[in-house]
Design an enzyme around this catalytic site. Structure first.
Site, PDB file in Angstrom:
ATOM      1  N   GLU A 124      19.467 -36.125  28.515  1.00 45.56           N
ATOM      2  CA  GLU A 124      18.674 -36.970  29.417  1.00 45.56           C
ATOM      3  C   GLU A 124      17.209 -36.549  29.441  1.00 45.56           C
ATOM      4  O   GLU A 124      16.304 -37.382  29.299  1.00 45.56           O
ATOM      5  CB  GLU A 124      19.236 -36.910  30.841  1.00 45.56           C
ATOM      6  CG  GLU A 124      18.371 -37.698  31.831  1.00 45.56           C
ATOM      7  CD  GLU A 124      18.986 -37.885  33.193  1.00 45.56           C
ATOM      8  OE1 GLU A 124      20.055 -37.300  33.470  1.00 45.56           O
ATOM      9  OE2 GLU A 124      18.401 -38.653  33.988  1.00 45.56           O
TER      10      GLU A 124
ATOM     11  N   ASP B 296      24.065 -34.740  30.167  1.00 42.20           N
ATOM     12  CA  ASP B 296      23.339 -34.978  31.416  1.00 42.20           C
ATOM     13  C   ASP B 296      23.424 -33.679  32.200  1.00 42.20           C
ATOM     14  O   ASP B 296      24.479 -33.350  32.735  1.00 42.20           O
ATOM     15  CB  ASP B 296      23.962 -36.140  32.201  1.00 42.20           C
ATOM     16  CG  ASP B 296      23.120 -36.495  33.429  1.00 42.20           C
ATOM     17  OD1 ASP B 296      23.350 -37.575  34.007  1.00 42.20           O
ATOM     18  OD2 ASP B 296      22.248 -35.686  33.814  1.00 42.20           O
TER      19      ASP B 296
ATOM     20  N   ILE C 141      22.267 -32.591  35.086  1.00 40.09           N
ATOM     21  CA  ILE C 141      22.659 -32.774  36.496  1.00 40.09           C
ATOM     22  C   ILE C 141      22.817 -34.275  36.728  1.00 40.09           C
ATOM     23  O   ILE C 141      21.828 -34.994  36.882  1.00 40.09           O
ATOM     24  CB  ILE C 141      21.606 -32.208  37.474  1.00 40.09           C
ATOM     25  CG1 ILE C 141      21.360 -30.710  37.257  1.00 40.09           C
ATOM     26  CG2 ILE C 141      22.053 -32.470  38.918  1.00 40.09           C
ATOM     27  CD1 ILE C 141      20.352 -30.083  38.215  1.00 40.09           C
ATOM     28  N   ASP C 142      24.074 -34.737  36.706  1.00 39.59           N
ATOM     29  CA  ASP C 142      24.301 -36.149  37.051  1.00 39.59           C
ATOM     30  C   ASP C 142      24.480 -36.203  38.571  1.00 39.59           C
ATOM     31  O   ASP C 142      25.433 -35.655  39.111  1.00 39.59           O
ATOM     32  CB  ASP C 142      25.537 -36.692  36.326  1.00 39.59           C
ATOM     33  CG  ASP C 142      25.629 -38.199  36.515  1.00 39.59           C
ATOM     34  OD1 ASP C 142      24.579 -38.871  36.393  1.00 39.59           O
ATOM     35  OD2 ASP C 142      26.725 -38.712  36.783  1.00 39.59           O
TER      36      ASP C 142
ATOM     37  N   THR D  21      21.132 -36.173  40.410  1.00 40.14           N
ATOM     38  CA  THR D  21      19.933 -35.380  40.724  1.00 40.14           C
ATOM     39  C   THR D  21      19.439 -35.647  42.144  1.00 40.14           C
ATOM     40  O   THR D  21      19.027 -34.724  42.859  1.00 40.14           O
ATOM     41  CB  THR D  21      18.808 -35.680  39.712  1.00 40.14           C
ATOM     42  OG1 THR D  21      19.243 -35.279  38.404  1.00 40.14           O
ATOM     43  CG2 THR D  21      17.532 -34.947  40.069  1.00 40.14           C
TER      44      THR D  21
ATOM     45  N   ASP E 113      24.999 -40.440  31.258  1.00 43.13           N
ATOM     46  CA  ASP E 113      25.729 -40.473  32.534  1.00 43.13           C
ATOM     47  C   ASP E 113      27.231 -40.669  32.308  1.00 43.13           C
ATOM     48  O   ASP E 113      28.045 -40.205  33.102  1.00 43.13           O
ATOM     49  CB  ASP E 113      25.249 -41.651  33.403  1.00 43.13           C
ATOM     50  CG  ASP E 113      23.801 -41.538  33.846  1.00 43.13           C
ATOM     51  OD1 ASP E 113      23.097 -42.567  33.865  1.00 43.13           O
ATOM     52  OD2 ASP E 113      23.365 -40.421  34.179  1.00 43.13           O
TER      53      ASP E 113
HETATM   54  O1  LIG Z   1      21.294 -38.315  38.559  1.00 44.46           O
HETATM   55  P1  LIG Z   1      21.027 -38.979  37.249  1.00 44.46           P
HETATM   56  O2  LIG Z   1      21.380 -38.123  36.062  1.00 44.46           O
HETATM   57  O3  LIG Z   1      19.667 -39.529  37.168  1.00 44.46           O
HETATM   58  O4  LIG Z   1      22.030 -40.236  37.114  1.00 44.46           O
HETATM   59  C1  LIG Z   1      22.257 -41.185  38.166  1.00 44.46           C
HETATM   60  C2  LIG Z   1      21.156 -42.238  38.147  1.00 44.46           C
HETATM   61  O5  LIG Z   1      19.922 -41.636  38.444  1.00 44.46           O
HETATM   62  C3  LIG Z   1      21.427 -43.327  39.170  1.00 44.46           C
HETATM   63  O6  LIG Z   1      21.371 -42.744  40.453  1.00 44.46           O
HETATM   64  C4  LIG Z   1      22.780 -43.958  38.976  1.00 44.46           C
HETATM   65  O7  LIG Z   1      23.036 -44.874  40.027  1.00 44.46           O
HETATM   66  C5  LIG Z   1      23.868 -42.928  38.961  1.00 44.46           C
HETATM   67  O8  LIG Z   1      25.084 -43.591  38.663  1.00 44.46           O
HETATM   68  C6  LIG Z   1      23.590 -41.846  37.913  1.00 44.46           C
HETATM   69  O9  LIG Z   1      24.596 -40.875  37.954  1.00 44.46           O
HETATM   70 MG   LIG Z   2      22.910 -39.037  35.200  1.00 48.39          MG
END
Ligand SMILES: O=P(O)(O)O[C@H]1[C@H](O)[C@H](O)[C@H](O)[C@@H](O)[C@@H]1O
Ligand SMILES: [Mg+2]
Length: 289
Positions: A76, A96, A98-99, A101, A226
């Site tokens: 990412e 990813d 930190i999925d 964040t 993601d």
């Molecule tokens: O936390 P992320 O890696 O940016 O990914 C999330 C994304 O930013 C967004 O909030 C989506 O709705 C989420 O499903 C995704 O996990």
């Molecule tokens: Mg993500």
């Protein structure tokens, strides 16, 4: 020690170890300092990234490069820094760091370290480590899905009126996109379904499908990093993957439906507004003529 006859298993074992180490880093930051001071933004004022995202991704990629120097990466934060987002037939780690964040910044306890592995453009295995919960979700194509070593199985529910659905509001605040998000949400909620939830992480929503506590997750606007790791966790737990159009899932399309079975998938897809975000593998913006 002789190299295992199963090189993809060596890679998966490494992914589990480095995901766990990444989770320790994440917990350390959550427990010891205010992440809000470390926040930057990307595609919108609410699309957040922290130096921990970047440190974790560097840790994972550097550790993999030393063991598997010929492998490729889609990360990412690497893509965000200009690396190409192209899935070739080569062994490719889809990361990813930190999925969730935004959850991380707000100390909302659902963040997933996601590491998927694709060969010939097919996801061979996936690792999603829910760092705050200390739950290690893993799956290898053809060999089942597990959480902390215990087998996962999707829900057997076929009645949509008895289902739980997950989705997210994403990070696009364009008024027309927000309208489409709420239009779909209104139709799904009014079926009715038992409830709608969102973990704040695409991967952890998909793991909730795999463990049977949610019948279906859908979203438009996600990225390949993601969903790649969790995609094989869903299918190995007996679930199905679709595009919001009802077609086959395209990892680069930024649209996903992950469900416990075709009955639930078809019924919910009928209620969804189909729209698109720019594909992950789109050609880089051409220089003006
Ligand atoms: O936390 P992320 O890696 O940016 O990914 C999330 C994304 O930013 C967004 O909030 C989506 O709705 C989420 O499903 C995704 O996990
Ligand atoms: Mg993500």
């Amino acid at each position: 020690m002789s190299k295992s006859h199963d090189p993809w298993q060596d890679a998966m074992d490494h992914a589990v170890a480095v995901a766990r180490k990444s989770g320790e880093m994440i917990r350390e930051v959550v427990q010891n300092q205010d992440q809000s001071s470390l926040v930057q933004t990307k595609s919108s004022a609410v699309d957040l990234v922290t130096e921990t995202d970047q440190k974790v991704e560097r840790l994972i990629i550097q550790s993999v490069k030393s063991k598997f120097p010929s492998h490729r990466f889609i990360g990412e934060e690497s893509v965000s820094s200009g690396e190409p987002c192209i899935l070739t037939s080569d062994p490719t780690w889809i990361i990813d760091p930190i999925d969730g964040t935004t959850n991380f910044v707000h100390r909302y306890p659902f963040v997933g370290v996601c590491i998927g592995f694709a060969v010939n453009q097919q996801v061979e295995w996936g690792v999603v480590y829910s760092a705050i919960e200390d739950k290690m979700f893993t799956a290898r194509r053809g060999r089942g899905a597990f959480c902390n070593g215990r087998p996962l199985q999707v829900s057997t529910q076929t009645d949509v009126h008895r289902s739980m659905v997950a989705t997210e509001f994403g990070s696009d605040r364009d008024p027309q996109v927000v309208d489409k998000i709420f239009s779909s949400l209104h139709k799904v909620l009014s079926l009715p379904v038992h409830g709608v939830r969102g973990a704040g992480s695409a991967a952890l929503n998909m793991c909730a499908v795999a463990r049977g506590s949610v019948e279906l997750y859908y979203e438009t606007g996600v990225h390949v990093w993601d969903i790649a790791a969790a995609s094989v966790i869903v299918t190995e737990a007996g679930g199905v993957l679709r595009d919001t159009t009802g077609g086959a899932l395209d990892l680069m399309s930024r649209r996903i439906v992950a469900a416990n079975n075709e009955t639930i998938a078809t019924r919910i897809i009928a209620e969804l507004e189909v729209y698109s975000s720019e594909r992950d593998d789109r050609a880089p913006d051409c220089e003006p003529e």
